[in-house]
Design an enzyme around this catalytic site. Sequence first.
Site, mmCIF file in Angstrom:
data_model
loop_
_atom_site.group_PDB
_atom_site.id
_atom_site.type_symbol
_atom_site.label_atom_id
_atom_site.label_comp_id
_atom_site.label_asym_id
_atom_site.label_seq_id
_atom_site.Cartn_x
_atom_site.Cartn_y
_atom_site.Cartn_z
ATOM 1 N N HIS A 10 0.846 -1.202 0.000
ATOM 2 C CA HIS A 10 0.000 0.000 0.000
ATOM 3 C C HIS A 10 0.878 1.247 0.000
ATOM 4 O O HIS A 10 1.559 1.522 0.967
ATOM 5 C CB HIS A 10 -0.919 -0.025 1.219
ATOM 6 C CG HIS A 10 -1.803 1.177 1.312
ATOM 7 N ND1 HIS A 10 -2.835 1.390 0.429
ATOM 8 C CD2 HIS A 10 -1.796 2.245 2.154
ATOM 9 C CE1 HIS A 10 -3.434 2.532 0.733
ATOM 10 N NE2 HIS A 10 -2.822 3.066 1.768
ATOM 11 N N ASP A 63 0.906 5.157 -0.164
ATOM 12 C CA ASP A 63 0.165 6.418 -0.096
ATOM 13 C C ASP A 63 0.868 7.486 -0.922
ATOM 14 O O ASP A 63 2.035 7.774 -0.661
ATOM 15 C CB ASP A 63 0.090 6.912 1.358
ATOM 16 C CG ASP A 63 -0.789 6.021 2.211
ATOM 17 O OD1 ASP A 63 -1.940 5.789 1.798
ATOM 18 O OD2 ASP A 63 -0.323 5.551 3.271
ATOM 19 N N ASP A 104 -7.816 1.248 2.173
ATOM 20 C CA ASP A 104 -7.495 2.247 3.187
ATOM 21 C C ASP A 104 -8.432 3.455 3.283
ATOM 22 O O ASP A 104 -8.427 4.134 4.301
ATOM 23 C CB ASP A 104 -6.036 2.721 3.014
ATOM 24 C CG ASP A 104 -5.446 3.275 4.307
ATOM 25 O OD1 ASP A 104 -5.938 2.895 5.393
ATOM 26 O OD2 ASP A 104 -4.509 4.078 4.256
ATOM 27 N N ASP A 143 1.606 -1.247 4.479
ATOM 28 C CA ASP A 143 2.059 0.032 3.919
ATOM 29 C C ASP A 143 3.524 -0.052 3.485
ATOM 30 O O ASP A 143 4.373 -0.464 4.266
ATOM 31 C CB ASP A 143 1.938 1.145 4.969
ATOM 32 C CG ASP A 143 0.492 1.440 5.333
ATOM 33 O OD1 ASP A 143 -0.398 0.749 4.788
ATOM 34 O OD2 ASP A 143 0.257 2.329 6.157
ATOM 35 N N HIS A 203 -6.588 9.404 -0.215
ATOM 36 C CA HIS A 203 -7.277 9.344 1.080
ATOM 37 C C HIS A 203 -6.470 9.930 2.257
ATOM 38 O O HIS A 203 -6.904 9.790 3.400
ATOM 39 C CB HIS A 203 -7.717 7.911 1.373
ATOM 40 C CG HIS A 203 -6.583 6.927 1.358
ATOM 41 N ND1 HIS A 203 -6.259 6.182 0.251
ATOM 42 C CD2 HIS A 203 -5.689 6.572 2.301
ATOM 43 C CE1 HIS A 203 -5.223 5.414 0.519
ATOM 44 N NE2 HIS A 203 -4.853 5.630 1.762
HETATM 45 ZN ZN LIG Z 1 -3.307 4.798 2.819
#
Ligand SMILES: [Zn+2]
Length: 1143
Positions: free
Chosen positions: A163, A165, A277, A414, A558
């Site tokens: 994941h 971000d 998420d 993550d 997000h």
């Molecule tokens: Zn995230």
Amino acid sequence: MKRGRVLAVLVGGVFCVAVISLYRMLELIQWAEPWRRSDAPAGQDLSRLQQKIDRLELLLRSNNRLVATLQDSMLQHNLLHTRRGVANSSSDSAPLGVRTIPGCLAAETTNDGAGGVQMLNVYDLLTFDNPDGGAWKQGFDISYHGNEWVEQPLELILVPHSHNDPGWLKTFDGYYLDQTRHILNNMVVKLNEDNRRKMIWAEISYFSKWWNDIDKQKRAMVKRLVEAGQLELVTGGWVMADEANSHYFALLDQLMEGHQWLQTHLGIKPNSGWAVDPFGHSPTMTYLLKGAGLSNMVIQRVHYAVKKHFAQQQTLEFLWRQSWDDSSHSDITCHMMPFYSYDVPHTCGPNPAVCCQFDFHRLPGGRVFCPWRIPPQPITEHNIKERALLLLDQYRQKSRLFRTPVLLVTLGDDFRYVESSEWDAQFNNYQKLFDYFQQHPELHIKARFGTLSDYFAALHRRLSASGTTLPTVQGDFFTYADRDDHYWSGYFTSRPFYKRLDRTLESTLRATEILFSLTLAEMRRFHGDGRLVADFPAHEHFQHLTAARRSLGLFQHHDAVTGTARDPVVVDYGTKLFHAILNLRQVLQSSAHWLILLDKNQYHHDQSKPFLQMDEVISAHDALPQKTPLMLSEEPRSLIVFNPTEQHRTSVISVVVDSLDARVVDGETGRPMACQISAVWSELSRVSAKAFQLSFIAELPPLALTIYHVTKAPSGSTPRARYTVHRHGKLVNVQSKHFQVSHLQGLEVNTSLVLSNKHLQLWSSTETGLLQKLRLQSGVVRQVQIQFVWYGTRTRRNQDKSGAYLFLPGEEGGQLYSFSEPPLVRVSRGPVFSDITSCFQHFTHTVRLFHLDGHAGKSLEISNMVDIRSESNRELVMRLISNVASGNRFYSDLNGFQMQQRRSLKKLPLQANFYPMTSASFLQDASSRLSLLSAQSQAVASLRPGELEVVLDRRLQQDDNRGLGQGVTDNKLTASLYNLLLEDRGGVAKEVGGASVEHLSMLAHLASLSLCHPPISMVAPSNSEVQKLRPFLPLGSSLPCDVHLLNLRTLEDAQETGSPAQEVALLLHRKGFDCSSATEPLPLCTWSVHEEVNLDDLFSPLRFRSVRRSGLTLLRDHDEPESDHRLTRLRPMDIAAFRVELD
Ligand SMILES: [Zn+2]
């Protein structure tokens, strides 16, 4: 009888508008007579004249159509009134007539038949008591006999993921350099080593950046991995978007940007959605995914009590259906992950202490460990049996929660798989376990690495083989709680300054996309041979557009629009939004310049000295827009106003000028516009002596560039606003020699301030200036009080406190905003608008009434300027208190796309009753509906009947333990903007029980459209008479009221990367609207009963050379064959996408 006359006058009026527009068109043609240009060859002149005549004919046809549809509307209108009459005269005859109004959708109960799950009913059912579930803390003990898999073995598919971000604790670039590029580089190597290995990847923002960095050879390897099914690109969006604050325009745009990239560079289209998420899930996203051709999706962050209930009912896999859809048209297969998180401890089965032992990244000696204190062990010959059985037990327990023996387990977290050793640890150890399972058929498990598509293919195979069906689910998954009473309703408002900037970029992007596409089409037509104008920087502009799409896309992440990133990351996002707006303005300026030039040969592009200037300047990413003063003289200044909406609108345009008297005339007809001069307040009670606000009523045709001439006028000739400025009923001394400032008069002193226009009257408190009640033209009076309220957070030690994600208010609840000194109240009255401004310490609040005859005068404009930088651990709320008997129900929108019923439940804590509001919210009873339309996303609640409150800003000193590691204290002077609309439902409203589906009224839709897409004003230099300008009117008439032009987006040239193609994505959204409110006067647009619309008619005199219906992200695979007749089906609520070439 009277009504009939009003209607006749109205229809007559519209007819006049039609005739005038025809006349204007004729006039335009005369103005554009080629003999004015001596250098044009005669043949070209003739062909252009022929084109003009063609367009005129089209315009004539479309005007005929307008008149015809108006007659239609009149018929419908009469019908409505007849029905209403019946309903009024007889108490026992049910008002059945609402359905008969064409195009509108009556409120409907959506309680599903057998097997259907309605989320509102689930909320009624659940007790939310949060008992300790044992090993699975938020769940229950899962048992099995062991013989369940004898006939059909357990089919385990382990999906490795990382994941990433696009910005959170580090910036997008920071993460890319430190982690993401290494993950992707290693992926190529490690997947190549063993073709049984698999991986999924979601964020195209990262993937495309990495692609630019790698060489041909590596790209070829990636393509091979994709073709072999070892690497799957899931969702394919630019980011894994937030689903609460994001508007559907931006949600779709970032999906389109990602899908277009995938099509161009990898030639693929995504099949499965992956959203592990985002903090709660919206059916709008599923609608877009389905429309973009995806068949399956995975979601994760859902309230733990809902997860438990779904697990008990075996409904964790379901067909997610739109609330308003009575067919299976919108269904998409959805897998809801059952446990607390998407990390390894919470995905193999119910016991995290066991599952953590199978996260081989946490082997002893590494940087991460298992908080349950039992570390993983490398798999060896000696321990493999015991390890395999331990893991199998978890798999078997998890499998009992699902209807088929296919089991999805994910393997990642993550920013995982950064180092090559981590790949080896996970893949080698799991491969040993899988091999062991294979060697022991008595365990009845087949296990392998897989992608989401592998999983869903297996699932659908099993479902159809066994004849098992999945239940349907309607509704959404807000408000998310991950544990205890920790509801994630804080992020619906966190960093409101940037939530507002997001929408400013969004509306600027849409306006620019449309104008740019129209400009290129006009240019190609101008030359007649498809060439663009040589001096026009089409390529550079397209680069700006692409970059802006990507900046807006990135911000839908997000942790971006949610306001949950670290301070420096917020600045990075803000800077990207700001630069995108600046660059788009360049595109707008030069596109508009070319379009309005009478003699196109005069066009010259000079970026350092653009011909047109924006009338508003934004100086930094954290600054609010400021109007640039316009220097007036007797020489006319040209003001060019772009109406980015598809509707004709009457708007009040305001500019700041250096003169007390000004005259505004229509640049074409010379007709003077109604004007008003208002004071510019340099301080609370000080009027600027140099700058004045000039406001005028503009008539703006759809998508048109209209030209106004502004000149200095003789002294005293322009109507000025009159003022009263007082505090606590006492006159405040205002230094102004130019404006009349008077004492409160008569009743105003003790009772109320009153403003009114043709449609409504409002009363406000003399003391505070805040709204108290409203009266409609019909005579209906409703209490509508505005209050401001503070929330604090919990104060006891060891108590969790509010932060960027969580809203954890103190037990005292909301406290009325109190003040030691009453606010300064300024009342202004003028012919164009009147308003009341209350200046409190922490905010300035204005309620404005426009003196407009049309429907634009029916709603109040509310604006706030909030500054809570002096506070700590406080949140400021604006509350509306009405006597609308709404019970515990209200409605809030999801992503600006649809309305969702909400129920305020006493069994839930206060913070759980807050929901996201992207653009609208309303309360209603049988006779009235009160709608609050907003230009920015924020939290909304209705804590008591008749009440509606929105959270304006929050300042919180501490972290709320969700990984961010800081509070939110970077507050700024923040603007928020609303329309408040009270509508008479005339008693025809059908009271619908249960989980009803409702829509905004037609008026609310139009008000929201205007609010979210304000006119864009540009100024030409004062010596502009050297360049003759003319208005640009691309459409003959407004689109139907319920058809929204979502975008007209130029696609990228398939041959020439980075250049605009001739092809344009045309996106239309047919809105569902409520029937129960009387819409008088009728808007100047029409609607039709038919589901079919004719594109040529809608956009006349624009013409399409080709039209292909496609998927929502315009992938070529989804293109339908080209249609000759331009009829296309567009059902209410549907978004349709077309690949078109403009002629
Ligand atoms: Zn995230």
